[in-house]
Each structure stands twice: as C-alpha cells, then as structure tokens.
Design a protein around this motif. Structure first.
Motif, PDB file in Angstrom:
ATOM      1  N   VAL A   8       0.835  -1.200   0.000  1.00  0.00           N
ATOM      2  CA  VAL A   8       0.000   0.000   0.000  1.00  0.00           C
ATOM      3  C   VAL A   8       0.870   1.250   0.000  1.00  0.00           C
ATOM      4  O   VAL A   8       2.048   1.212   0.365  1.00  0.00           O
ATOM      5  CB  VAL A   8      -0.957   0.037   1.216  1.00  0.00           C
ATOM      6  N   HIS A  24     -11.607   5.542   1.771  1.00  0.00           N
ATOM      7  CA  HIS A  24     -12.561   4.729   2.534  1.00  0.00           C
ATOM      8  C   HIS A  24     -14.006   5.066   2.165  1.00  0.00           C
ATOM      9  O   HIS A  24     -14.914   4.273   2.391  1.00  0.00           O
ATOM     10  CB  HIS A  24     -12.359   4.942   4.043  1.00  0.00           C
ATOM     11  N   LEU A  41      -9.396  -1.055  -1.736  1.00  0.00           N
ATOM     12  CA  LEU A  41      -9.180  -1.427  -0.332  1.00  0.00           C
ATOM     13  C   LEU A  41      -9.613  -2.851  -0.013  1.00  0.00           C
ATOM     14  O   LEU A  41      -9.003  -3.508   0.826  1.00  0.00           O
ATOM     15  CB  LEU A  41      -9.921  -0.441   0.580  1.00  0.00           C
ATOM     16  N   GLU A  87      -7.955  -6.793   2.388  1.00  0.00           N
ATOM     17  CA  GLU A  87      -8.628  -7.324   3.575  1.00  0.00           C
ATOM     18  C   GLU A  87      -8.154  -8.731   3.923  1.00  0.00           C
ATOM     19  O   GLU A  87      -8.157  -9.121   5.081  1.00  0.00           O
ATOM     20  CB  GLU A  87     -10.143  -7.325   3.361  1.00  0.00           C
ATOM     21  N   HIS A 129       4.026  -1.092   3.758  1.00  0.00           N
ATOM     22  CA  HIS A 129       3.651   0.305   3.515  1.00  0.00           C
ATOM     23  C   HIS A 129       4.835   1.016   2.860  1.00  0.00           C
ATOM     24  O   HIS A 129       5.845   1.301   3.502  1.00  0.00           O
ATOM     25  CB  HIS A 129       3.290   0.961   4.853  1.00  0.00           C
ATOM     26  N   ASN A 142      -2.694   5.302   6.831  1.00  0.00           N
ATOM     27  CA  ASN A 142      -3.209   4.512   7.946  1.00  0.00           C
ATOM     28  C   ASN A 142      -4.584   4.997   8.400  1.00  0.00           C
ATOM     29  O   ASN A 142      -5.404   4.207   8.862  1.00  0.00           O
ATOM     30  CB  ASN A 142      -2.221   4.526   9.115  1.00  0.00           C
ATOM     31  N   LEU A 144      -7.009   3.353   6.080  1.00  0.00           N
ATOM     32  CA  LEU A 144      -7.187   1.940   6.430  1.00  0.00           C
ATOM     33  C   LEU A 144      -8.099   1.804   7.647  1.00  0.00           C
ATOM     34  O   LEU A 144      -8.980   0.942   7.694  1.00  0.00           O
ATOM     35  CB  LEU A 144      -5.835   1.282   6.716  1.00  0.00           C
ATOM     36  N   TYR A 146     -11.753   2.558   6.833  1.00  0.00           N
ATOM     37  CA  TYR A 146     -12.372   1.512   6.016  1.00  0.00           C
ATOM     38  C   TYR A 146     -12.663   0.278   6.855  1.00  0.00           C
ATOM     39  O   TYR A 146     -13.735  -0.320   6.781  1.00  0.00           O
ATOM     40  CB  TYR A 146     -11.458   1.142   4.843  1.00  0.00           C
ATOM     41  N   LEU A 160      -8.534  -4.150   9.455  1.00  0.00           N
ATOM     42  CA  LEU A 160      -7.478  -3.956   8.459  1.00  0.00           C
ATOM     43  C   LEU A 160      -6.342  -3.118   9.039  1.00  0.00           C
ATOM     44  O   LEU A 160      -5.158  -3.392   8.817  1.00  0.00           O
ATOM     45  CB  LEU A 160      -8.072  -3.276   7.222  1.00  0.00           C
ATOM     46  N   ALA A 161      -6.690  -2.089   9.817  1.00  0.00           N
ATOM     47  CA  ALA A 161      -5.678  -1.192  10.391  1.00  0.00           C
ATOM     48  C   ALA A 161      -4.795  -1.895  11.422  1.00  0.00           C
ATOM     49  O   ALA A 161      -3.677  -1.448  11.696  1.00  0.00           O
ATOM     50  CB  ALA A 161      -6.362   0.011  11.026  1.00  0.00           C
ATOM     51  N   GLN A 182       2.444  -4.299   9.981  1.00  0.00           N
ATOM     52  CA  GLN A 182       2.957  -3.465   8.890  1.00  0.00           C
ATOM     53  C   GLN A 182       4.472  -3.430   8.902  1.00  0.00           C
ATOM     54  O   GLN A 182       5.095  -3.406   9.958  1.00  0.00           O
ATOM     55  CB  GLN A 182       2.455  -2.019   9.041  1.00  0.00           C
TER      56      GLN A 182
END
Length: 424
Positions: free
Chosen positions: A164, A221, A231, A235, A242, A262, A265, A268, A272-273, A277
């Motif tokens: 991403v 989002h 996005l 998932e 990143h 972020n 993410l 959304y 996911l967040a 990472q």
C-alpha cells in the motif's frame, strides 16, 4: 480486463408438471391412473476455479437460468431432471444478496461450490392422487418454481502481502523487481488501475504472494478514487508493506503520507488497520531522499517501527526486504480469511408458503404461490379435481378468512387473477 465486482440475476429451473395419464393395454382399455411425476428443475451453482483471476465472464452476460425439469409421462415415467448450471468464479469470491447486502457465501478453495438458486421440485402425476374413493383422478400437480434472485459477486484477492501507499511511490516497480510480475509502470499518478499479483521466491519451499494495490488517496474509505474497489483487496492479506516515497519529488511529506494512509485503512476497517505493517522507505537512491528518510525514521521510532530503506530501481535493500517479509509471515498467527456469512435473507420455502386473503374496496382477493400452484394443478372440468381444490382451500383456512372479512354467498372472489363465485 480485470473485473472484480458484478451484479447478476440467477434463477433455478422450474420443476416439470406431473402427468395425467391412464393405462391403455390390449386387454385393459380402461386401466388405472399412470401419470408420472415431473422432473426437478436444475440449480444454479457457483464453483471455484483457481485458473480464474477475474469476474470478467460476468461483465456482459447478467442473466443465468438453469434448465427446467421435464414434465411427467404416461406409464408412470418420471420427467428428466433439469441440468444444473455451473458458474465458475475465481478464489476469493464473496457472494452477497443484492437486496439486503448480506453475505451468503465466501468461496475460497479450489472446487468449493455453493447453490445460489435451487431448482423447483417436480409435480406429482395423477397416479399419486389415487385413493380408495378416488380411483381415476384426472388431475396432477404442477411443478414448483425455481428460486430466483439478484446477487452481487465481489472478488477479494488472496495474497500473503499487500503493498500500500500513495500513487507513484514505486509499488509496481517493487513488485516487478521481487517477482516475475510485469505490471504497467510509468511516471504518472494512478499508473496501476487494477491489483497485480506476484509470487516472490526465496528458495526451495520458501515463497509468498504479494499484491500491488493501486495507489490510495485521501477519502479512499468513502470510495473516492475507486477507494472501495482497491481497499477490499488487502482485507485478506496477512501483512501490509507500507511503501513511502522519501524523495519528496512531488512535494509530499513522508510522515504525513504514513499517517494519511493509515487513517484511510482505519476508516475503512478497524481490523485492516490492526494488521502487521512493515514500513519501507523507497527511492533512497535519490540525492534529496536523506532528509525525508531521517524524518520518517525518527517518527517511526516513536511508534516502534523500524524503517527499511530500499531502492526499487537500483535494487538496494531488496533482498533484505524479502527475507524480513518471510520471517514476519512465519510469526503471524493464522487469521481466518473467511467473511462472516450471515443466514440467507429469506427462506425461499417459507417465503412461498405465504397466502394472502384480503378485501380491497368491495373486492375479495386471495393470492400467494401455493394457491397459484393449486390452480395450475386443477382440472375444473373434473368433479374430483374440483373437490380436491375446495378441500385444500378449506384446510388452509381460506374460506374461514373470507367469511371473517364478510363475504356472502354469490359474491365474487379473485383467486390469483381468476374470478370465482363464493358459496359456502
């Protein structure tokens, strides 16, 4: 062409009608009932085919109907079952009911199947209605209708790693360097308009799948810049890489970019967040990148992140990145990639058992699928068939409901569009 979201109409085949027939043999010209049952209708079935990577086959054809069952035949011969219609979909296809948005299936493994529209049951032939007092029934049962609905197919790529970052930070270049993937690459925003997958090989038995997700922007989002379409493809990933451009070529601030992505993410999907990472600083080969890298590394240190400097163009830091990703993947607990499948929005069988008895103005109305089917099964020129019709109406409480509404002898009642005079 990469297509990852389509709406289609599916319908199971109707069941065949039962037959009205009698034995006609040489020495028995007036034999008993011998009408066979109708065949069941075919079903519409979704099946995962790992060779497919897109839903493109559904882009131009939107209506799919399975074969109807054959009608019953004489000599108690059953009608042939209608053929099932099998629609092949790629792994990672989520099936939603279009009306409610509920998820009704999540198809992951090669060969997985799901019946999305069942075929109707075949009707019974007149031989099934013979009783001790009704020796020669001249009526049979109509076949059931097949299920029908609009569904939405959504493809969510299945990859170990999702790349991403903002547009033009070098994601496609990185994917092409670490794998055999050949994404379209150029120096302008939104070069990538579709996700690309690449297999990264480190040695025997060591490999992982990486997905290059098209560049995110603020408001993604909410669907800005095709945000939702992009996005959803991260998932299912276990790990997010990143990628941040620290060269500030476009006047961007690498620290701001980190937080903005972020934030998108998080908005959304909170799940996911929370995914692990790896923060990677790209374009480290450019002279002006040192200031941006130092600023990013200092900020990430506060968050407990180590920033890995690389150059997707010169290859600097690429091998180290691949092994860091591999080691990280080995230590991530297996996270279920299935979507939460809710119960069907409706039970088709229950839905079609409903009978409505009502009065609109001076008109009495009876409607509903069971009564519609009963009408199709009734031979009104035959006394036994007419009696069967009346008995079913009485058992269902339809006559009682009409009397509660105030119907009188001789008044007209509309039954599924056909008008009858009511007599108790």
């Amino acid at each position: 062409m990469f297509v990852d979201n389509v709406k289609i109409y599916v319908k199971g085949g109707n069941g065949g009608h039962g037959a009205v027939a009698f034995r006609r043999e040489k020495y028995e010209p007036s034999g008993g009932p011998a009408g066979g049952d109708g065949g069941n209708g075919g079903s519409v079935i979704l099946k995962v085919d790992e060779g497919l990577k897109t839903l493109m086959d559904f882009r131009y054809k939107r209506h799919y109907k399975a074969e109807n069952g054959e009608n019953g035949k004489s000599k108690n011969q059953f009608g042939k079952k209608g053929k099932d219609l099998i629609l092949k979909v790629p792994p990672g296809t989520v099936v939603k009911d279009e009306e409610s948005g509920n998820i009704i299936a999540d198809l992951i493994e090669n060969g997985d199947t799901f019946i999305v529209a069942k075929g109707g049951r075949g009707g019974r032939g007149n031989s099934k209605f013979a009783t001790s007092t009704r020796r020669a029934p001249r009526f049979a049962e109509a076949g059931d209708k097949g299920e029908e609905r609009w569904i939405v197919l959504e493809l969510k790529l299945i990859a170990d790693v999702g790349l991403v970052g903002f547009p033009n930070v070098g994601k496609s270049t990185l994917l092409s360097v670490v794998s055999a993937a050949k994404p379209k690459i150029a120096n302008y925003h939104f070069t990538t308009l579709k996700p690309n997958l690449g297999v990264v090989n480190l040695g025997e038995g060591q490999s992982f799948v990486m997905a290059d997700i098209p560049g995110l922007i603020e408001g993604a989002h909410e669907g800005v810049g095709l945000g939702h379409e992009f996005l959803r493809h991260i998932e299912r990933t276990k790990l997010i890489v990143h990628l941040i451009d620290v060269s500030s070529q476009d006047g961007r601030d690498p620290v701001e970019d980190f937080y903005k992505i972020n934030e998108e993410l998080q908005k959304y999907s909170s799940k996911l967040a929370k995914k692990p990472q790896i923060v990677v600083a790209n374009k480290i080969d450019l002279p002006q990148s040192k200031e941006g890298y130092d600023k990013l590394a200092k900020e990430m240190e506060k968050l407990g992140h180590k920033v890995l400097p690389i150059s997707a163009v010169t290859g600097e830091g690429i091998d180290k990145l691949k092994y860091i990703i591999w080691d990280k993947l080995q230590n991530i607990e297996e996270d279920p990639i299935f979507e939460e499948v809710k119960e069907k929005v409706y039970d088709f069988k229950e839905n079609r058992q409903e009978v409505i008895v009502k009065k609109e103005g001076d008109k009495y109305i009876v409607e509903g699928y069971p009564i519609e089917k009963l009408l199709k099964s009734t031979n009104f020129d035959d006394l036994d068939s007419l009696r069967h019709f009346q008995n079913i109406m009485k058992k269902r409480g339809i006559f009682d409901e009409l009397k509660k509404l105030g119907i009188k002898d001789g008044e007209t009642v509309s039954v599924c569009g056909y008008e009858f005079e009511f007599f108790e």
